[in-house]
Design an enzyme around this catalytic site. Sequence first.
Site, PDB file in Angstrom:
ATOM      1  CG  HIS A 190     -32.743  -8.626 -40.602  1.00 31.30           C
ATOM      2  ND1 HIS A 190     -32.562  -7.549 -39.760  1.00 31.30           N
ATOM      3  CD2 HIS A 190     -32.603  -9.715 -39.811  1.00 31.30           C
ATOM      4  CE1 HIS A 190     -32.344  -7.967 -38.527  1.00 31.30           C
ATOM      5  NE2 HIS A 190     -32.360  -9.306 -38.533  1.00 31.30           N
ATOM      6  CG  HIS A 239     -28.660 -13.051 -38.110  1.00 32.95           C
ATOM      7  ND1 HIS A 239     -27.893 -12.283 -37.259  1.00 32.95           N
ATOM      8  CD2 HIS A 239     -29.909 -12.540 -38.063  1.00 32.95           C
ATOM      9  CE1 HIS A 239     -28.658 -11.347 -36.708  1.00 32.95           C
ATOM     10  NE2 HIS A 239     -29.883 -11.481 -37.193  1.00 32.95           N
ATOM     11  CG  ASP A 271     -24.338 -16.372 -36.951  1.00 34.59           C
ATOM     12  OD1 ASP A 271     -25.305 -15.775 -37.470  1.00 34.59           O
ATOM     13  OD2 ASP A 271     -23.768 -15.954 -35.927  1.00 34.59           O
ATOM     14  N   GLY A 317     -28.827  -8.525 -30.183  1.00 32.30           N
ATOM     15  CA  GLY A 317     -28.780  -9.128 -28.855  1.00 32.30           C
ATOM     16  C   GLY A 317     -29.911  -8.679 -27.950  1.00 32.30           C
ATOM     17  CG  HIS A 358     -31.069  -7.051 -34.480  1.00 33.92           C
ATOM     18  ND1 HIS A 358     -29.922  -6.951 -35.240  1.00 33.92           N
ATOM     19  CD2 HIS A 358     -31.661  -8.228 -34.829  1.00 33.92           C
ATOM     20  CE1 HIS A 358     -29.818  -8.027 -36.014  1.00 33.92           C
ATOM     21  NE2 HIS A 358     -30.861  -8.820 -35.786  1.00 33.92           N
ATOM     22  CD  GLU A 393     -35.913 -10.118 -32.983  1.00 32.94           C
ATOM     23  OE1 GLU A 393     -36.063 -11.249 -33.472  1.00 32.94           O
ATOM     24  OE2 GLU A 393     -34.800  -9.591 -32.785  1.00 32.94           O
ATOM     25  CG  HIS A 398     -36.539  -8.017 -36.170  1.00 29.73           C
ATOM     26  ND1 HIS A 398     -36.942  -9.037 -37.015  1.00 29.73           N
ATOM     27  CD2 HIS A 398     -35.295  -8.360 -35.747  1.00 29.73           C
ATOM     28  CE1 HIS A 398     -35.990  -9.944 -37.096  1.00 29.73           C
ATOM     29  NE2 HIS A 398     -34.978  -9.562 -36.337  1.00 29.73           N
ATOM     30  CG  ASP A 448     -34.100 -12.953 -38.107  1.00 29.35           C
ATOM     31  OD1 ASP A 448     -32.936 -12.538 -38.098  1.00 29.35           O
ATOM     32  OD2 ASP A 448     -34.829 -12.947 -37.107  1.00 29.35           O
ATOM     33  CG  ASP A 449     -31.483 -16.171 -37.310  1.00 31.67           C
ATOM     34  OD1 ASP A 449     -30.244 -16.182 -37.477  1.00 31.67           O
ATOM     35  OD2 ASP A 449     -32.083 -15.294 -36.677  1.00 31.67           O
TER      36      ASP A 449
END
Length: 341
Positions: A15, A17, A19, A184, A213, A216, A237, A277-278
């Site tokens: 998991h 992203h 971007d 989202g 997702h 979360e 999550h 994640d990010d």
Amino acid sequence: MYFIPALLSLQIELHVHLDGAIRIKTIVEVAKRRGITLPVSSENEMRDLCKVSEPTTLTEFLGKFNHFMHVIAGDREAIKRIAYEFVETKAKEGVIYAEARYSPHLLANKGLDPLPWDQKPGDITPDEVVDLVNQGFKEGEKAFKTKVRSILCCLRHMPNWSMDVVELCKKYRNDGVVAIDLAGDEAMNCEAYPGHKRAFEEAVRSEVHRTVHAGEAGSASVVREAVEVLKAERIGHGYHTLEDKALYKQLLEQNMHFESCVFRFKKDKANYSLNTDDPTIFDSTLNSDYKVAKKYMDFTEEDFKKLNINAAKSCFLPAKEKGELLKQLYKAYGMLNSTGF
């Protein structure tokens, strides 16, 4: 400096992203090439602007992407570059397999009116985005020996994109794409936005793997919807699943994989993995997250081995490739004799 737990040089990540894993240096360099003015002048200032340093809301967290997505979106060279660099970064972290997710539409810079950033849509299509990312991943795999596959994201606030996304999953299912996702605002359920349900029904019919997702920021009911309506095979999550004891027990019995890491999952011997994640927003690496888990959650080497084996077993690779991945882990972890390989 990368931290890799002793004797655990091989890791899996499910998991993350794409971007949300872009190098700040790349953002600054691409902005300069494209003549885009950034809100701050230096790389260090840009890093500080993009990261979160204290607990915040999901809305504020997602707002961080507005500082840099317009730099990369719609630019062919940049899209391929971030994919290639993603593989390089993961290889340095000791990751041998990762599934990176992204929205082809957002990277194409299309479809939103107005755009969340001050830039006109480009001429690149979501289909081209997928092809460019695949190219970057393939070139990265050849150079760094780390395998990366794509998960394509539907976005809850853009249900009209979802059928496009599942069709792209079908088109590229033998060329780098392994699953579909829904991300989202979890307040936007599928009853009110049926485009997502139709897309996931098509995914089930077409045997496209599914992750969602859920749980979360939203309640356990979002997790239940993901499992019962969207037929999710993994949960992104899933923290708030714990609020519904019956659902949590059901998912434990089904060996549902949670793409996250919370202490309760570890305590209950759930099927879960640890993921960044990010990392651009959290200013982290997979290895720094491992270090936190070791220091503050008492993770042992055996815990790290188990969660990576769980991740490999729950990944969306074809059976043969999954078996090869597991064998590679078992060999590295000194577990070949106990696994039947």
